[in-house]
Write a protein that holds these residues in place. Structure first.
Motif, PDB file in Angstrom:
ATOM      1  N   TYR A   1       0.971  -1.210   0.014  1.00 18.62           N
ATOM      2  CA  TYR A   1       0.119   0.160   0.154  1.00 18.62           C
ATOM      3  C   TYR A   1       0.784   1.049   0.010  1.00 18.62           C
ATOM      4  O   TYR A   1       1.876   1.118   0.636  1.00 18.62           O
ATOM      5  N   SER A   2       0.447   2.347  -0.495  1.00 20.41           N
ATOM      6  CA  SER A   2       1.282   3.422  -0.696  1.00 20.41           C
ATOM      7  C   SER A   2       0.745   4.390   0.479  1.00 20.41           C
ATOM      8  O   SER A   2       1.243   5.457   0.775  1.00 20.41           O
ATOM      9  N   ALA A   3      -0.091   4.132   1.531  1.00 19.41           N
ATOM     10  CA  ALA A   3      -0.622   4.564   2.426  1.00 19.41           C
ATOM     11  C   ALA A   3       0.302   4.300   3.872  1.00 19.41           C
ATOM     12  O   ALA A   3      -0.389   3.354   4.759  1.00 19.41           O
ATOM     13  N   THR A   4       1.547   4.625   4.005  1.00 21.60           N
ATOM     14  CA  THR A   4       2.480   4.041   5.018  1.00 21.60           C
ATOM     15  C   THR A   4       1.657   4.468   6.520  1.00 21.60           C
ATOM     16  O   THR A   4       1.661   3.556   7.287  1.00 21.60           O
ATOM     17  N   TRP A   5       1.070   5.617   6.590  1.00 21.78           N
ATOM     18  CA  TRP A   5       0.597   6.080   8.045  1.00 21.78           C
ATOM     19  C   TRP A   5      -0.508   4.822   8.249  1.00 21.78           C
ATOM     20  O   TRP A   5      -0.920   4.565   9.422  1.00 21.78           O
ATOM     21  N   MET A   6      -1.408   4.593   7.177  1.00 23.36           N
ATOM     22  CA  MET A   6      -2.731   3.785   7.593  1.00 23.36           C
ATOM     23  C   MET A   6      -2.153   2.415   7.976  1.00 23.36           C
ATOM     24  O   MET A   6      -2.708   1.824   8.678  1.00 23.36           O
ATOM     25  N   VAL A   7      -0.859   2.002   7.454  1.00 23.78           N
ATOM     26  CA  VAL A   7      -0.316   0.448   7.546  1.00 23.78           C
ATOM     27  C   VAL A   7      -0.107   0.613   9.260  1.00 23.78           C
ATOM     28  O   VAL A   7      -0.121  -0.445   9.897  1.00 23.78           O
ATOM     29  N   ILE A   8       0.749   1.715   9.416  1.00 24.72           N
ATOM     30  CA  ILE A   8       1.441   1.745  10.798  1.00 24.72           C
ATOM     31  C   ILE A   8       0.032   1.760  11.983  1.00 24.72           C
ATOM     32  O   ILE A   8       0.018   1.163  12.927  1.00 24.72           O
ATOM     33  N   ILE A   9      -0.948   2.519  11.563  1.00 25.48           N
ATOM     34  CA  ILE A   9      -1.979   2.604  12.311  1.00 25.48           C
ATOM     35  C   ILE A   9      -2.750   1.321  12.461  1.00 25.48           C
ATOM     36  O   ILE A   9      -3.037   0.704  13.733  1.00 25.48           O
ATOM     37  N   GLY A  10      -2.946   0.651  11.429  1.00 32.67           N
ATOM     38  CA  GLY A  10      -3.618  -0.531  11.132  1.00 32.67           C
ATOM     39  C   GLY A  10      -2.954  -1.699  11.838  1.00 32.67           C
ATOM     40  O   GLY A  10      -3.508  -2.576  12.765  1.00 32.67           O
ATOM     41  N   THR A  11      -1.536  -1.786  11.733  1.00 27.76           N
ATOM     42  CA  THR A  11      -0.914  -2.707  12.435  1.00 27.76           C
ATOM     43  C   THR A  11      -0.807  -2.760  13.951  1.00 27.76           C
ATOM     44  O   THR A  11      -0.774  -3.700  14.637  1.00 27.76           O
ATOM     45  N   THR A  12      -0.878  -1.437  14.475  1.00 26.12           N
ATOM     46  CA  THR A  12      -0.766  -1.025  15.761  1.00 26.12           C
ATOM     47  C   THR A  12      -2.119  -1.383  16.306  1.00 26.12           C
ATOM     48  O   THR A  12      -2.127  -2.163  17.444  1.00 26.12           O
ATOM     49  N   LEU A  13      -3.103  -0.947  15.603  1.00 22.92           N
ATOM     50  CA  LEU A  13      -4.433  -1.276  16.064  1.00 22.92           C
ATOM     51  C   LEU A  13      -4.633  -3.068  16.037  1.00 22.92           C
ATOM     52  O   LEU A  13      -5.286  -3.510  17.270  1.00 22.92           O
ATOM     53  N   GLY A  14      -3.967  -3.881  15.370  1.00 28.96           N
ATOM     54  CA  GLY A  14      -4.266  -5.060  15.106  1.00 28.96           C
ATOM     55  C   GLY A  14      -3.341  -5.599  16.136  1.00 28.96           C
ATOM     56  O   GLY A  14      -3.898  -6.758  16.948  1.00 28.96           O
ATOM     57  N   MET A  15      -2.476  -5.184  16.773  1.00 31.41           N
ATOM     58  CA  MET A  15      -1.448  -5.482  17.674  1.00 31.41           C
ATOM     59  C   MET A  15      -2.167  -5.410  18.978  1.00 31.41           C
ATOM     60  O   MET A  15      -2.351  -6.559  20.099  1.00 31.41           O
ATOM     61  N   LEU A  16      -2.806  -4.202  19.162  1.00 33.00           N
ATOM     62  CA  LEU A  16      -3.560  -4.044  20.527  1.00 33.00           C
ATOM     63  C   LEU A  16      -4.824  -5.047  20.510  1.00 33.00           C
ATOM     64  O   LEU A  16      -5.247  -5.296  21.486  1.00 33.00           O
ATOM     65  N   LEU A  17      -5.565  -4.976  19.448  1.00 29.94           N
ATOM     66  CA  LEU A  17      -6.720  -5.712  19.378  1.00 29.94           C
ATOM     67  C   LEU A  17      -6.693  -7.286  19.957  1.00 29.94           C
ATOM     68  O   LEU A  17      -7.362  -7.881  20.401  1.00 29.94           O
ATOM     69  N   ALA A  18      -5.430  -7.766  19.633  1.00 40.50           N
ATOM     70  CA  ALA A  18      -5.075  -9.346  19.961  1.00 40.50           C
ATOM     71  C   ALA A  18      -4.409  -9.289  21.286  1.00 40.50           C
ATOM     72  O   ALA A  18      -4.537 -10.269  21.928  1.00 40.50           O
ATOM     73  N   ASN A  19      -3.766  -8.268  21.685  1.00 41.27           N
ATOM     74  CA  ASN A  19      -3.056  -8.168  23.170  1.00 41.27           C
ATOM     75  C   ASN A  19      -3.611  -7.826  24.213  1.00 41.27           C
ATOM     76  O   ASN A  19      -3.543  -8.223  25.457  1.00 41.27           O
ATOM     77  N   VAL A  20      -4.566  -6.761  23.940  1.00 40.60           N
ATOM     78  CA  VAL A  20      -5.164  -6.240  25.148  1.00 40.60           C
ATOM     79  C   VAL A  20      -6.365  -7.101  26.091  1.00 40.60           C
ATOM     80  O   VAL A  20      -6.257  -7.077  27.111  1.00 40.60           O
ATOM     81  N   PRO A  21      -7.069  -7.689  25.196  1.00 40.65           N
ATOM     82  CA  PRO A  21      -7.640  -8.797  25.588  1.00 40.65           C
ATOM     83  C   PRO A  21      -7.063  -9.802  26.443  1.00 40.65           C
ATOM     84  O   PRO A  21      -7.564 -10.208  27.600  1.00 40.65           O
ATOM     85  N   VAL A  22      -5.951 -10.115  25.970  1.00 45.19           N
ATOM     86  CA  VAL A  22      -4.954 -11.127  26.762  1.00 45.19           C
ATOM     87  C   VAL A  22      -4.433 -10.309  28.276  1.00 45.19           C
ATOM     88  O   VAL A  22      -4.813 -11.081  29.323  1.00 45.19           O
ATOM     89  N   VAL A  23      -4.291  -9.241  28.069  1.00 49.22           N
ATOM     90  CA  VAL A  23      -3.881  -8.550  29.350  1.00 49.22           C
ATOM     91  C   VAL A  23      -5.079  -8.535  30.406  1.00 49.22           C
ATOM     92  O   VAL A  23      -4.882  -8.857  31.730  1.00 49.22           O
ATOM     93  N   ILE A  24      -6.044  -8.313  29.697  1.00 47.51           N
ATOM     94  CA  ILE A  24      -7.295  -8.013  30.793  1.00 47.51           C
ATOM     95  C   ILE A  24      -8.031  -9.546  30.937  1.00 47.51           C
ATOM     96  O   ILE A  24      -8.164  -9.649  32.293  1.00 47.51           O
ATOM     97  N   PHE A  25      -8.098 -10.340  30.040  1.00 44.80           N
ATOM     98  CA  PHE A  25      -8.926 -11.711  30.364  1.00 44.80           C
ATOM     99  C   PHE A  25      -8.132 -12.817  30.100  1.00 44.80           C
ATOM    100  O   PHE A  25      -8.626 -14.056  29.756  1.00 44.80           O
ATOM    101  N   GLY A  26      -6.790 -12.625  30.206  1.00 50.62           N
ATOM    102  CA  GLY A  26      -5.784 -13.570  29.667  1.00 50.62           C
ATOM    103  C   GLY A  26      -5.893 -14.905  30.129  1.00 50.62           C
ATOM    104  O   GLY A  26      -6.174 -15.811  29.245  1.00 50.62           O
ATOM    105  N   ARG A  27      -5.962 -15.551  31.216  1.00 48.90           N
ATOM    106  CA  ARG A  27      -6.456 -16.967  31.490  1.00 48.90           C
ATOM    107  C   ARG A  27      -7.716 -17.227  31.198  1.00 48.90           C
ATOM    108  O   ARG A  27      -7.747 -18.536  30.737  1.00 48.90           O
ATOM    109  N   TRP A  28      -8.481 -16.584  31.319  1.00 48.28           N
ATOM    110  CA  TRP A  28     -10.068 -17.130  31.015  1.00 48.28           C
ATOM    111  C   TRP A  28     -10.214 -17.317  29.439  1.00 48.28           C
ATOM    112  O   TRP A  28     -10.551 -18.383  29.109  1.00 48.28           O
ATOM    113  N   ILE A  29      -9.472 -16.224  28.404  1.00 48.51           N
ATOM    114  CA  ILE A  29      -9.640 -16.726  27.024  1.00 48.51           C
ATOM    115  C   ILE A  29      -8.730 -17.880  26.867  1.00 48.51           C
ATOM    116  O   ILE A  29      -9.320 -18.589  25.745  1.00 48.51           O
ATOM    117  N   LEU A  30      -7.502 -17.798  26.962  1.00 45.47           N
ATOM    118  CA  LEU A  30      -6.617 -18.976  26.649  1.00 45.47           C
ATOM    119  C   LEU A  30      -7.125 -20.297  27.013  1.00 45.47           C
ATOM    120  O   LEU A  30      -6.766 -21.691  26.232  1.00 45.47           O
TER     121      LEU A  30
END
Length: 186
Positions: free
Chosen positions: A129-158
């Motif tokens: 993509y030519s939208a570098t900032w959108m990639v940075i924002i998107g990959t950061t959001l993806g990382m947060l979407l995957a990891n924040v629930p683990v931090v909050i509900f980790g053991r229960w989710i796993l």
């Protein structure tokens, strides 16, 4: 918008069952400070994926446009195959314990992402993509979407998610990205 949505989905799914989720679980178990751990994940990801996206954007400018779909497709195919190999826990955070929950999380997440499939995916997505900032924002959001629930509900989710199916789903997603890039090359 395609870069933002594609990057967010790619990284959120790729991150499922990744070593950084295990790391997040270890950090919350050690420090019990979810807000600081989440902030550390955010800062480390912005820095790591920012460098990765700029590298991908730069590489995308060097490669002849007719080669780009084939290189990107091959890269996505490699990441898809990599998704079938589950990550294992890398070890403790003893060297960084003195930094506290925020500092330890920043350092450990930054280091854990070096050479990781989501970092490689960020480079590839930025080249695509030519939208570098959108990639940075998107990959950061993806990382947060995957990891924040683990931090909050980790053991229960796993205890309730079969990581084998998560890895297969991520494989299918990246295989789809690869096929779309190959199709573009035709």
């Amino acid at each position: 918008m395609e870069a933002l949505i594609g990057s967010t989905l790619a990284v959120a799914i790729a991150e499922m069952g990744d070593k950084t989720q295990l790391l997040a679980l270890l950090l919350v178990g050690r420090y019990g400070r979810p807000a600081l751990i989440c902030l550390g994940i955010l800062v480390a990801t912005i820095i790591n994926h920012g460098f990765s996206a700029w590298l991908g954007d730069w590489l995308g400018g060097l490669i002849p446009p007719t080669w780009l779909p084939w290189i990107i497709g091959t890269s996505f195919l490699a990441v898809a195959l990599w998704m079938l190999i589950p990550d294992k826990e890398d070890g403790g955070d003893g060297r960084f314990a003195a930094l506290g929950p925020f500092g330890a999380t920043c350092m450990l997440f930054f280091l854990a992402e070096i050479g990781d499939k989501t970092q490689i995916a960020t480079v590839v997505l930025a080249a695509k993509y030519s939208a570098t900032w959108m990639v940075i924002i998107g990959t950061t959001l993806g990382m947060l979407l995957a990891n924040v629930p683990v931090v909050i509900f980790g053991r229960w989710i796993l205890q309730r998610i079969n990581l084998k199916w998560v890895h297969i789903g991520a494989f299918v997603l990246f295989l789809g990205f690869a096929l779309a890039s190959f199709w573009q090359g035709f």
